[in-house]
Design a protein around this motif. Structure first.
Motif, PDB file in Angstrom:
ATOM      1  N   TYR A 148       8.721  17.342   2.923  1.00 49.51           N
ATOM      2  CA  TYR A 148       8.408  17.134   1.501  1.00 49.51           C
ATOM      3  C   TYR A 148       9.028  15.840   0.986  1.00 49.51           C
ATOM      4  O   TYR A 148       8.398  15.061   0.263  1.00 49.51           O
ATOM      5  N   ASN A 172       7.283  20.108  -8.660  1.00 51.10           N
ATOM      6  CA  ASN A 172       7.291  21.108  -7.593  1.00 51.10           C
ATOM      7  C   ASN A 172       7.097  20.449  -6.222  1.00 51.10           C
ATOM      8  O   ASN A 172       6.283  19.534  -6.094  1.00 51.10           O
ATOM      9  N   VAL A 173       7.823  20.936  -5.218  1.00 55.95           N
ATOM     10  CA  VAL A 173       7.712  20.353  -3.876  1.00 55.95           C
ATOM     11  C   VAL A 173       6.268  20.313  -3.371  1.00 55.95           C
ATOM     12  O   VAL A 173       5.900  19.401  -2.624  1.00 55.95           O
ATOM     13  N   GLU A 193      11.788  20.882   4.535  1.00 54.91           N
ATOM     14  CA  GLU A 193      12.356  20.148   3.396  1.00 54.91           C
ATOM     15  C   GLU A 193      12.273  18.634   3.632  1.00 54.91           C
ATOM     16  O   GLU A 193      11.905  17.864   2.741  1.00 54.91           O
ATOM     17  N   GLU A 207      12.756  24.758  -5.378  1.00 58.30           N
ATOM     18  CA  GLU A 207      11.344  24.353  -5.323  1.00 58.30           C
ATOM     19  C   GLU A 207      11.122  22.989  -5.974  1.00 58.30           C
ATOM     20  O   GLU A 207       9.986  22.529  -6.086  1.00 58.30           O
ATOM     21  N   THR A 208      12.207  22.387  -6.450  1.00 52.59           N
ATOM     22  CA  THR A 208      12.055  21.148  -7.208  1.00 52.59           C
ATOM     23  C   THR A 208      12.389  19.916  -6.374  1.00 52.59           C
ATOM     24  O   THR A 208      13.453  19.822  -5.775  1.00 52.59           O
TER      25      THR A 208
END
Ligand SMILES: NCc1[nH]cc(CCC(=O)O)c1CC(=O)O
Length: 311
Positions: free
Chosen positions: A228, A281-282, A225, A257-258
């Motif tokens: 990203y 989206n990631v 995470e 996923e955002t």
């Protein structure tokens, strides 16, 4: 390097924060690999030596990382641990940013011995920060404040506050938390009020691109995470051609996923603050970063940044 008794040497700056981060990576590596030996190779960088000039004036990206990178290229060290905030957006040939570790609190911290928060500061109060990003946001919220330069490592900055040179100073919360001084944080400044710098609070690990042995050992330290988020933030900065001394904020969050990225470019006096927020989206983290940058450019970010670089 023998496979049975591997060793990793960490090139690190000598500041308390840099040493904390290197020790953190050493402990994580040793936790995951029982036979691994990890050694610290402390060194001074240009950025540590030039303490009397505001960083924006001496310019030059990567003032704090060059010596560490040379040590890795010459084989005197295997990895370098960086605050992602201070890492230039591009890497020299042969080196890469391989690992991004879990992020600490990314917010800026309001630090003061006399006042509880920014809102609590009296008219004309003196606030210490050398960050153009913090300066422009402070001036936008409170044009009455007097911003004064504040250089040095975290302990030096706190000593200057304690000596009465400022009514308050702004530091990254992450640094104070890591150095076990959370009680110094009078108030966490919300991201909406002081958008953090790209990568703030995240630690990254750089290594030689061809060093597969080290890369395998680093794998368990990766935090997806955080990667990203930092990818989106850095892509925005790269597109704006921003180094680490710029009035630019970039802050991403991930929910499922955002990924949502908020970007900001400000004039130093706070008279103009450009902002844009975009979600996607990631998997498209870097495109989101570039799109936020494009939007800021279309609003006139290039003119603001040209003025800053020209000064
Ligand atoms: N520019 C210096 C720097 N680089 C990283 C941190 C704090 C920790 C981090 O962001 O990881 C700091 C100090 C600060 O801004 O107060």
């Amino acid at each position: 390097m023998s496979q049975d008794n591997p060793i990793i040497r960490i090139a690190t700056r000598k500041s308390a924060l840099a040493l904390w981060q290197a020790e953190f990576v050493k402990a994580e590596l040793e936790k995951h690999h029982a036979n691994l030996t990890v050694e610290l190779v402390p060194m001074s960088t240009q950025g540590d030596k030039i303490l009397d000039t505001p960083l924006a004036k001496i310019g030059g990206k990567g003032l704090f990382v060059k010596e560490l990178e040379v040590a890795m290229m010459e084989g005197r060290a295997d990895i370098a641990v960086h605050s992602m905030k201070d890492v230039p957006v591009e890497f020299p040939d042969g080196l890469e940013l391989h690992t991004i570790c879990e992020r600490e609190d990314p917010r800026d911290a309001f630090v003061s011995n006399n006042f509880k928060s920014l809102a609590d500061l009296p008219q004309g109060a003196i606030v210490g920060t050398s960050s153009l990003r913090r300066q422009c946001q402070l001036k936008a919220a409170r044009p009455d404040l007097e911003i004064r330069d504040l250089r040095g490592n975290v302990n030096t900055r706190l000593a200057k506050l304690d000596a009465g040179e400022y009514d308050a100073i702004i530091l990254a919360a992450a640094g104070l938390i890591r150095l076990e001084m959370p009680e110094r944080i009078a108030d966490f400044i919300a991201a909406e009020d002081s958008l953090p710098a790209n990568g703030q609070g995240a630690v990254g690990i750089e290594c030689r691109s061809d060093d597969e042995t080290t890369k395998t050992l680093l794998a368990p330290l990766e935090h997806t995470e955080t990667r990203y988020r930092v990818l989106a933030e850095r892509a925005m900065n790269r597109k704006l051609q921003g180094g680490c001394q710029v009035p630019i904020g970039a802050f991403a969050t991930v929910e499922g996923e955002t990924l949502t990225l908020r970007g900001l470019v400000g004039a130093l006096d706070g008279s103009v603050i450009l902002q844009h927020t975009l979600a996607g989206n990631v998997a498209n983290a870097e495109q989101i970063g570039e799109q936020v940058a494009d939007n800021l450019l279309s609003q006139g970010a290039d003119k603001i940044l040209a003025e800053v670089y020209g000064n």
